[in-house]
Design a protein around this motif. Structure first.
Motif, PDB file in Angstrom:
ATOM      1  N   ILE A  53       0.840  -1.207   0.000  1.00 26.49           N
ATOM      2  CA  ILE A  53       0.000   0.000   0.000  1.00 26.49           C
ATOM      3  C   ILE A  53       0.873   1.255   0.000  1.00 26.49           C
ATOM      4  O   ILE A  53       0.617   2.199  -0.751  1.00 26.49           O
ATOM      5  CB  ILE A  53      -0.973  -0.018   1.204  1.00 26.49           C
ATOM      6  CG1 ILE A  53      -2.018  -1.126   1.013  1.00 26.49           C
ATOM      7  CG2 ILE A  53      -1.639   1.341   1.384  1.00 26.49           C
ATOM      8  CD1 ILE A  53      -2.787  -1.477   2.272  1.00 26.49           C
ATOM      9  N   VAL A  54       1.913   1.282   0.846  1.00 21.33           N
ATOM     10  CA  VAL A  54       2.811   2.444   0.891  1.00 21.33           C
ATOM     11  C   VAL A  54       3.461   2.653  -0.472  1.00 21.33           C
ATOM     12  O   VAL A  54       3.519   3.775  -0.982  1.00 21.33           O
ATOM     13  CB  VAL A  54       3.876   2.282   2.000  1.00 21.33           C
ATOM     14  CG1 VAL A  54       4.982   3.314   1.862  1.00 21.33           C
ATOM     15  CG2 VAL A  54       3.223   2.381   3.374  1.00 21.33           C
ATOM     16  N   ARG A  55       3.920   1.579  -1.082  1.00 21.38           N
ATOM     17  CA  ARG A  55       4.574   1.713  -2.387  1.00 21.38           C
ATOM     18  C   ARG A  55       3.602   2.153  -3.474  1.00 21.38           C
ATOM     19  O   ARG A  55       3.973   2.894  -4.381  1.00 21.38           O
ATOM     20  CB  ARG A  55       5.245   0.398  -2.766  1.00 21.38           C
ATOM     21  CG  ARG A  55       6.486   0.132  -1.938  1.00 21.38           C
ATOM     22  CD  ARG A  55       7.126  -1.167  -2.325  1.00 21.38           C
ATOM     23  NE  ARG A  55       8.381  -1.368  -1.639  1.00 21.38           N
ATOM     24  CZ  ARG A  55       9.183  -2.391  -1.881  1.00 21.38           C
ATOM     25  NH1 ARG A  55       8.865  -3.287  -2.802  1.00 21.38           N
ATOM     26  NH2 ARG A  55      10.309  -2.519  -1.210  1.00 21.38           N
ATOM     27  N   TYR A  88       7.328   2.350   7.330  1.00 23.41           N
ATOM     28  CA  TYR A  88       8.203   3.503   7.092  1.00 23.41           C
ATOM     29  C   TYR A  88       9.651   3.041   6.954  1.00 23.41           C
ATOM     30  O   TYR A  88      10.368   3.451   6.041  1.00 23.41           O
ATOM     31  CB  TYR A  88       8.080   4.517   8.234  1.00 23.41           C
ATOM     32  CG  TYR A  88       9.135   5.586   8.192  1.00 23.41           C
ATOM     33  CD1 TYR A  88       9.009   6.682   7.351  1.00 23.41           C
ATOM     34  CD2 TYR A  88      10.287   5.486   8.984  1.00 23.41           C
ATOM     35  CE1 TYR A  88       9.993   7.662   7.294  1.00 23.41           C
ATOM     36  CE2 TYR A  88      11.271   6.457   8.936  1.00 23.41           C
ATOM     37  CZ  TYR A  88      11.121   7.538   8.098  1.00 23.41           C
ATOM     38  OH  TYR A  88      12.100   8.498   8.035  1.00 23.41           O
ATOM     39  N   ASP A  89      10.085   2.183   7.858  1.00 21.99           N
ATOM     40  CA  ASP A  89      11.468   1.722   7.872  1.00 21.99           C
ATOM     41  C   ASP A  89      11.814   0.848   6.669  1.00 21.99           C
ATOM     42  O   ASP A  89      12.943   0.885   6.184  1.00 21.99           O
ATOM     43  CB  ASP A  89      11.765   0.933   9.158  1.00 21.99           C
ATOM     44  CG  ASP A  89      11.764   1.812  10.399  1.00 21.99           C
ATOM     45  OD1 ASP A  89      11.988   3.034  10.284  1.00 21.99           O
ATOM     46  OD2 ASP A  89      11.535   1.264  11.500  1.00 21.99           O
ATOM     47  N   ASP A  93      13.139  -1.065   1.049  1.00 19.31           N
ATOM     48  CA  ASP A  93      14.021  -2.236   1.020  1.00 19.31           C
ATOM     49  C   ASP A  93      13.603  -3.185  -0.101  1.00 19.31           C
ATOM     50  O   ASP A  93      12.735  -4.044   0.076  1.00 19.31           O
ATOM     51  CB  ASP A  93      13.975  -2.942   2.375  1.00 19.31           C
ATOM     52  CG  ASP A  93      14.966  -4.085   2.489  1.00 19.31           C
ATOM     53  OD1 ASP A  93      15.448  -4.589   1.455  1.00 19.31           O
ATOM     54  OD2 ASP A  93      15.243  -4.500   3.640  1.00 19.31           O
ATOM     55  N   ALA A  94      14.245  -3.027  -1.263  1.00 19.99           N
ATOM     56  CA  ALA A  94      13.891  -3.843  -2.437  1.00 19.99           C
ATOM     57  C   ALA A  94      14.403  -5.272  -2.327  1.00 19.99           C
ATOM     58  O   ALA A  94      13.923  -6.152  -3.036  1.00 19.99           O
ATOM     59  CB  ALA A  94      14.433  -3.191  -3.703  1.00 19.99           C
ATOM     60  N   ASP A  95      15.362  -5.525  -1.447  1.00 22.90           N
ATOM     61  CA  ASP A  95      15.847  -6.896  -1.254  1.00 22.90           C
ATOM     62  C   ASP A  95      14.840  -7.721  -0.457  1.00 22.90           C
ATOM     63  O   ASP A  95      14.482  -8.832  -0.850  1.00 22.90           O
ATOM     64  CB  ASP A  95      17.206  -6.903  -0.538  1.00 22.90           C
ATOM     65  CG  ASP A  95      18.305  -6.311  -1.392  1.00 22.90           C
ATOM     66  OD1 ASP A  95      18.234  -6.437  -2.636  1.00 22.90           O
ATOM     67  OD2 ASP A  95      19.238  -5.709  -0.822  1.00 22.90           O
ATOM     68  N   TRP A 106       9.742   2.404  -2.427  1.00 21.55           N
ATOM     69  CA  TRP A 106       9.454   3.805  -2.122  1.00 21.55           C
ATOM     70  C   TRP A 106       9.933   4.079  -0.708  1.00 21.55           C
ATOM     71  O   TRP A 106       9.677   3.289   0.210  1.00 21.55           O
ATOM     72  CB  TRP A 106       7.959   4.106  -2.243  1.00 21.55           C
ATOM     73  CG  TRP A 106       7.611   5.497  -1.825  1.00 21.55           C
ATOM     74  CD1 TRP A 106       7.007   5.890  -0.652  1.00 21.55           C
ATOM     75  CD2 TRP A 106       7.858   6.698  -2.551  1.00 21.55           C
ATOM     76  NE1 TRP A 106       6.855   7.249  -0.618  1.00 21.55           N
ATOM     77  CE2 TRP A 106       7.377   7.774  -1.783  1.00 21.55           C
ATOM     78  CE3 TRP A 106       8.436   6.957  -3.780  1.00 21.55           C
ATOM     79  CZ2 TRP A 106       7.457   9.092  -2.192  1.00 21.55           C
ATOM     80  CZ3 TRP A 106       8.524   8.276  -4.202  1.00 21.55           C
ATOM     81  CH2 TRP A 106       8.029   9.322  -3.411  1.00 21.55           C
ATOM     82  N   THR A 107      10.594   5.199  -0.522  1.00 15.12           N
ATOM     83  CA  THR A 107      11.118   5.553   0.795  1.00 15.12           C
ATOM     84  C   THR A 107      10.435   6.825   1.282  1.00 15.12           C
ATOM     85  O   THR A 107      10.750   7.922   0.806  1.00 15.12           O
ATOM     86  CB  THR A 107      12.647   5.753   0.722  1.00 15.12           C
ATOM     87  OG1 THR A 107      13.235   4.558   0.199  1.00 15.12           O
ATOM     88  CG2 THR A 107      13.220   6.041   2.089  1.00 15.12           C
ATOM     89  N   PRO A 108       9.497   6.711   2.211  1.00 17.04           N
ATOM     90  CA  PRO A 108       8.865   7.903   2.778  1.00 17.04           C
ATOM     91  C   PRO A 108       9.893   8.769   3.504  1.00 17.04           C
ATOM     92  O   PRO A 108      10.877   8.259   4.046  1.00 17.04           O
ATOM     93  CB  PRO A 108       7.840   7.343   3.772  1.00 17.04           C
ATOM     94  CG  PRO A 108       7.650   5.915   3.367  1.00 17.04           C
ATOM     95  CD  PRO A 108       8.951   5.481   2.783  1.00 17.04           C
TER      96      PRO A 108
END
Length: 191
Positions: A53-55, A88-89, A93-95, A106-108
């Motif tokens: 959802i965040v992404r 958020y953290d 992290d694409a790995d 995506w990094t907020p």
């Protein structure tokens, strides 16, 4: 219960115009703590749902409503507070969360928590009682009507008029780290 609560949430969104996202966390009634809630909910899958959802939404700021502690009242709210911070953290992290499954990383920029009526613990305040000439009412009035849609929980909220301060506290930031949280004027400082 889950069907009733889902419809109440959707009714509230029809009032306030916000977007409502759902995960696989179903409403199973009262839970005493996070241990109790985790026996019903698949923790890692839920985190993946929130990351997705965040992404998809790509927020610059995330506000966790709940603290992730027993102060939240029950385990479901605690899990919500914990997952908000973990998202958020970890959303960048694409790995751990590959794009093929969870969408592009995506990094907020910032993470806040609601101060829950405690102005002293807040670092940024906002007048949610401010009148909107476009909407013809205040945001506090809209919120009161929206919260009143949660009928199965016996919610009913006044549509308050006039100044109504609400506070959040900055818990993490990837921008304006040199600015003390107490010195911020807006959630978007540094963005």
């Amino acid at each position: 219960l889950g069907v009733v609560r889902t419809e109440e949430l959707l009714a509230a969104r029809r009032v306030d115009g916000a977007l409502q996202f759902f995960t696989r966390a179903y409403d199973f009634g009262f839970s005493k703590d996070t241990t109790d809630a985790n026996t019903h909910w698949p923790r890692q899958e839920l985190l993946g749902d929130v990351i997705r959802i965040v992404r998809d939404f790509r927020p610059h700021v995330i506000i966790g409503v709940f603290s992730g502690t027993p102060r939240d009242g029950h385990g479901q709210h605690q899990i919500s507070g914990i997952l908000a911070r973990e998202a958020y953290d970890l959303a960048g992290d694409a790995d751990r969360f590959p794009a093929a499954t969870f969408g592009p990383a995506w990094t907020p920029s910032k993470f806040y928590r609601a101060a829950r009526g405690n102005a002293q613990s807040g670092t940024v305040g906002m007048d949610v009682g401010e009148y909107s000439p476009v909407l013809g009412e205040s945001f506090g009035e809209i919120a009161g009507r929206s919260r009143s849609q949660h009928k199965s929980q016996a919610f009913g909220a006044l549509e308050r008029k006039g100044p109504l301060m609400n506070y959040v506290r900055r818990e993490a930031t990837r921008v304006n780290e040199a600015t003390a949280a107490e010195s911020e004027r807006s959630l978007f400082d540094g963005i």
